[in-house]
Motif scaffolding. Structure first.
Motif, PDB file in Angstrom:
ATOM      1  N   GLY A   1       0.899  -1.247  -0.128  1.00  0.00           N
ATOM      2  CA  GLY A   1      -0.024   0.135   0.097  1.00  0.00           C
ATOM      3  C   GLY A   1       1.007   1.263  -0.039  1.00  0.00           C
ATOM      4  N   LEU A   2       2.049   1.012   0.761  1.00  0.00           N
ATOM      5  CA  LEU A   2       2.872   2.478   0.688  1.00  0.00           C
ATOM      6  C   LEU A   2       3.536   2.619  -0.318  1.00  0.00           C
ATOM      7  N   ILE A   3       4.253   1.539  -0.940  1.00  0.00           N
ATOM      8  CA  ILE A   3       4.740   1.682  -2.268  1.00  0.00           C
ATOM      9  C   ILE A   3       3.826   2.432  -3.689  1.00  0.00           C
ATOM     10  N   THR A   4       2.701   1.685  -3.439  1.00  0.00           N
ATOM     11  CA  THR A   4       1.568   2.252  -4.359  1.00  0.00           C
ATOM     12  C   THR A   4       1.266   3.753  -4.304  1.00  0.00           C
ATOM     13  N   LEU A   5       1.379   4.157  -2.904  1.00  0.00           N
ATOM     14  CA  LEU A   5       0.995   5.611  -2.647  1.00  0.00           C
ATOM     15  C   LEU A   5       2.245   6.453  -3.268  1.00  0.00           C
ATOM     16  N   LEU A   6       3.396   6.034  -2.758  1.00  0.00           N
ATOM     17  CA  LEU A   6       4.538   6.729  -2.996  1.00  0.00           C
ATOM     18  C   LEU A   6       4.947   7.005  -4.699  1.00  0.00           C
ATOM     19  N   HIS A   7       4.355   5.827  -5.318  1.00  0.00           N
ATOM     20  CA  HIS A   7       4.669   5.918  -6.834  1.00  0.00           C
ATOM     21  C   HIS A   7       3.493   6.814  -7.162  1.00  0.00           C
ATOM     22  N   GLU A   8       2.425   6.706  -6.747  1.00  0.00           N
ATOM     23  CA  GLU A   8       1.308   7.871  -7.200  1.00  0.00           C
ATOM     24  C   GLU A   8       1.833   9.486  -6.821  1.00  0.00           C
ATOM     25  N   LYS A   9       2.753   9.505  -5.906  1.00  0.00           N
ATOM     26  CA  LYS A   9       3.378  10.969  -5.516  1.00  0.00           C
ATOM     27  C   LYS A   9       4.791  11.030  -6.193  1.00  0.00           C
ATOM     28  N   LYS A  10       4.981  10.124  -7.299  1.00  0.00           N
ATOM     29  CA  LYS A  10       5.906  10.349  -8.030  1.00  0.00           C
ATOM     30  C   LYS A  10       7.312  10.190  -7.443  1.00  0.00           C
ATOM     31  N   TYR A  11       7.342   9.217  -6.470  1.00  0.00           N
ATOM     32  CA  TYR A  11       8.723   8.903  -5.915  1.00  0.00           C
ATOM     33  C   TYR A  11       9.369   7.920  -6.729  1.00  0.00           C
TER      34      TYR A  11
ATOM     35  N   THR B   1      -5.584  -7.138  -0.228  1.00  0.00           N
ATOM     36  CA  THR B   1      -4.851  -8.308   0.244  1.00  0.00           C
ATOM     37  C   THR B   1      -5.634  -8.620   1.600  1.00  0.00           C
ATOM     38  N   VAL B   2      -5.243 -10.007   1.885  1.00  0.00           N
ATOM     39  CA  VAL B   2      -5.822 -10.377   3.289  1.00  0.00           C
ATOM     40  C   VAL B   2      -4.653 -10.469   4.136  1.00  0.00           C
ATOM     41  N   PRO B   3      -4.676 -10.201   5.307  1.00  0.00           N
ATOM     42  CA  PRO B   3      -3.435 -10.095   6.337  1.00  0.00           C
ATOM     43  C   PRO B   3      -3.243 -11.658   6.890  1.00  0.00           C
ATOM     44  N   THR B   4      -2.044 -11.893   7.125  1.00  0.00           N
ATOM     45  CA  THR B   4      -1.556 -13.149   7.549  1.00  0.00           C
ATOM     46  C   THR B   4      -0.867 -13.039   8.848  1.00  0.00           C
ATOM     47  N   GLY B   5      -1.326 -13.882  10.159  1.00  0.00           N
ATOM     48  CA  GLY B   5      -0.483 -13.606  11.342  1.00  0.00           C
ATOM     49  C   GLY B   5      -0.749 -12.695  12.387  1.00  0.00           C
ATOM     50  N   GLY B   6      -2.091 -11.927  12.167  1.00  0.00           N
ATOM     51  CA  GLY B   6      -2.549 -11.112  13.150  1.00  0.00           C
ATOM     52  C   GLY B   6      -3.573 -11.485  13.819  1.00  0.00           C
ATOM     53  N   THR B   7      -3.998 -10.675  14.620  1.00  0.00           N
ATOM     54  CA  THR B   7      -5.237 -11.063  15.573  1.00  0.00           C
ATOM     55  C   THR B   7      -6.450 -10.453  15.331  1.00  0.00           C
ATOM     56  N   SER B   8      -6.133  -9.198  14.806  1.00  0.00           N
ATOM     57  CA  SER B   8      -7.354  -8.317  14.294  1.00  0.00           C
ATOM     58  C   SER B   8      -7.788  -8.499  12.893  1.00  0.00           C
ATOM     59  N   ASP B   9      -7.195  -9.797  12.429  1.00  0.00           N
ATOM     60  CA  ASP B   9      -7.416 -10.205  10.823  1.00  0.00           C
ATOM     61  C   ASP B   9      -8.868 -10.653  10.828  1.00  0.00           C
ATOM     62  N   TYR B  10      -9.658 -10.982  12.047  1.00  0.00           N
ATOM     63  CA  TYR B  10     -10.886 -11.457  11.834  1.00  0.00           C
ATOM     64  C   TYR B  10     -12.013 -10.515  10.871  1.00  0.00           C
ATOM     65  N   ILE B  11     -11.539  -9.137  11.016  1.00  0.00           N
ATOM     66  CA  ILE B  11     -12.394  -8.184  10.303  1.00  0.00           C
ATOM     67  C   ILE B  11     -12.123  -8.385   8.514  1.00  0.00           C
ATOM     68  N   PRO B  12     -10.878  -8.256   8.197  1.00  0.00           N
ATOM     69  CA  PRO B  12     -10.584  -8.469   6.967  1.00  0.00           C
ATOM     70  C   PRO B  12     -10.827  -9.783   6.311  1.00  0.00           C
ATOM     71  N   GLU B  13     -10.521 -10.849   7.256  1.00  0.00           N
ATOM     72  CA  GLU B  13     -10.864 -12.346   6.625  1.00  0.00           C
ATOM     73  C   GLU B  13     -12.507 -12.512   6.417  1.00  0.00           C
ATOM     74  N   MET B  14     -13.109 -11.856   7.262  1.00  0.00           N
ATOM     75  CA  MET B  14     -14.705 -12.043   7.262  1.00  0.00           C
ATOM     76  C   MET B  14     -15.232 -11.303   6.005  1.00  0.00           C
TER      77      MET B  14
END
Ligand code: AKB
Length: 338
Positions: free
Chosen positions: A18-28, A199-212
């Motif tokens: 997500g950060l690389i995509t944003l920095l690309h959009e900002k012409k980095y 993307t779907v996270p892996t290895g987190g505990t807050s993952d229940y919301i994105p997984e759902m």
């Protein structure tokens, strides 16, 4: 003169993409992307160089120092909270040992350039530790200086690395002859749960919301591992990566602290489930509570106070729960699974 570059570790992770995509959009055009794995095709063209390697490889870190000049380092590589509970020692090695390696790299870079290197460190609501559901409910919205008693290895790692960053940037080698207080400009955000439509996270505990959400979009049944009333703060990935950029570019004189809470909305699992069913009426989402993972969520705050970020560097999320679902999450998951 070497090209001034931006180093991103954990580049192929959810936040890194997500950060690389944003920095690309900002012409980095100066991103050095480092990860254990090759970059996803969606971001590889956005990077100046790709380094496939381990942040624990001291020789590789030395090689980066000799080959590149970094004006900023975004150190995103980490093992998240669930992974960390299965492998506490590995989590300490990666989350603490790796961060120490990157702080030493930043220090050497600042010393050789004669000016501070900006260092972004993603901390987490996992640094907070509420004893039980009653204390969590009574505590309500938590500011940065309260309940700092993490009860997960990940939370311990993140809290210690916040202090490491402050030490390296403000107190390093207090008995040494040389003043080091101007080589690292350390800035950190305590992230809540983050939801990406891509993307779907892996290895987190807050993952229940994105997984759902992603399971519903795939037409798959999902068994939520926390209770209906489980509640922690969340935000969308676009808001998370915009916040990283906003704090990094903020004038130092505006920052009254090095570590900030941010959040956008704090739904219960059931409130989010209802929002998903509005968009996917056929969604099959049930509860199958994993008490141990639930206890980790119960130790984290129901919500956090982000007023310091709002006043110091104009933090202002673009997505609340309603707009996040309508403008980003639902259209995004429908697109990738259509
Ligand atoms: C995790 O669940 O481990 C992370 C976090 C809350 O920092 N997403």
């Amino acid at each position: 003169m070497r090209k001034s570059t931006t180093l991103i570790t954990g580049a192929n992770g959810e936040m890194g993409r997500g950060l690389i995509t944003l920095l690309h959009e900002k012409k980095y055009n100066n991103i050095i992307a480092m990860d254990l794995n090759a970059l996803d095709n969606s971001i590889s063209a956005y990077c100046y160089e790709e380094i496939i390697g381990n942040i624990l490889d001291a020789d590789l870190i030395d090689q980066l120092h000799s080959e590149y000049e970094f004006d900023s380092i975004y150190h995103l590589a980490a093992l998240l909270s669930t992974q960390a509970e299965f492998s506490p020692r590995s989590a300490h090695d990666v989350n603490v040992g790796g961060t120490l390696n990157l702080l030493n790299l930043a220090l050497e870079q600042g010393r050789s350039q004669g000016k501070p290197v900006k260092f972004f460190f993603p901390s987490s609501i996992a640094v907070y530790g509420l004893k039980n559901r009653a204390e969590k409910q009574a505590a309500g919205i938590i500011s940065e200086d309260r309940f700092l008693g993490p009860v997960t290895m990940y939370g311990c790692n993140k809290l210690y690395c916040e202090h490491l960053g402050t030490y390296y940037s403000q107190h390093y080698q207090r008995l040494g002859a040389e003043e080091h207080h101007c080589y690292i400009d350390f800035r950190s955000i305590r992230f809540p749960g983050i939801i990406s439509s891509k993307t779907v996270p892996t290895g987190g505990t807050s993952d229940y919301i994105p997984e759902m959400l992603h399971a519903a979009a795939r037409g798959e049944a999902y068994k939520c591992f926390v209770r209906e009333d489980a509640q922690i703060p969340f935000m969308t990935m676009p808001d998370a990566v915009c916040a990283i950029q906003d704090i990094i570019v903020a004038p130092m004189k505006n920052l009254n602290q090095t570590v900030y809470n941010i959040r956008a909305f704090a739904p219960t699992a059931e409130e989010f489930r209802q929002k998903i069913i509005e968009a996917f009426p056929q969604a099959r989402i049930d509860y199958d509570v994993n008490e141990k993972r639930q206890n980790m969520v119960d130790s984290w705050p129901a919500d956090t106070d982000d007023s310091a970020a709002r006043s110091d560097w104009n933090w202002n999320p673009q997505h609340d729960l309603k707009t996040g679902m309508k403008e980003y999450l639902i259209p995004g998951v429908k697109k990738i699974y259509s």
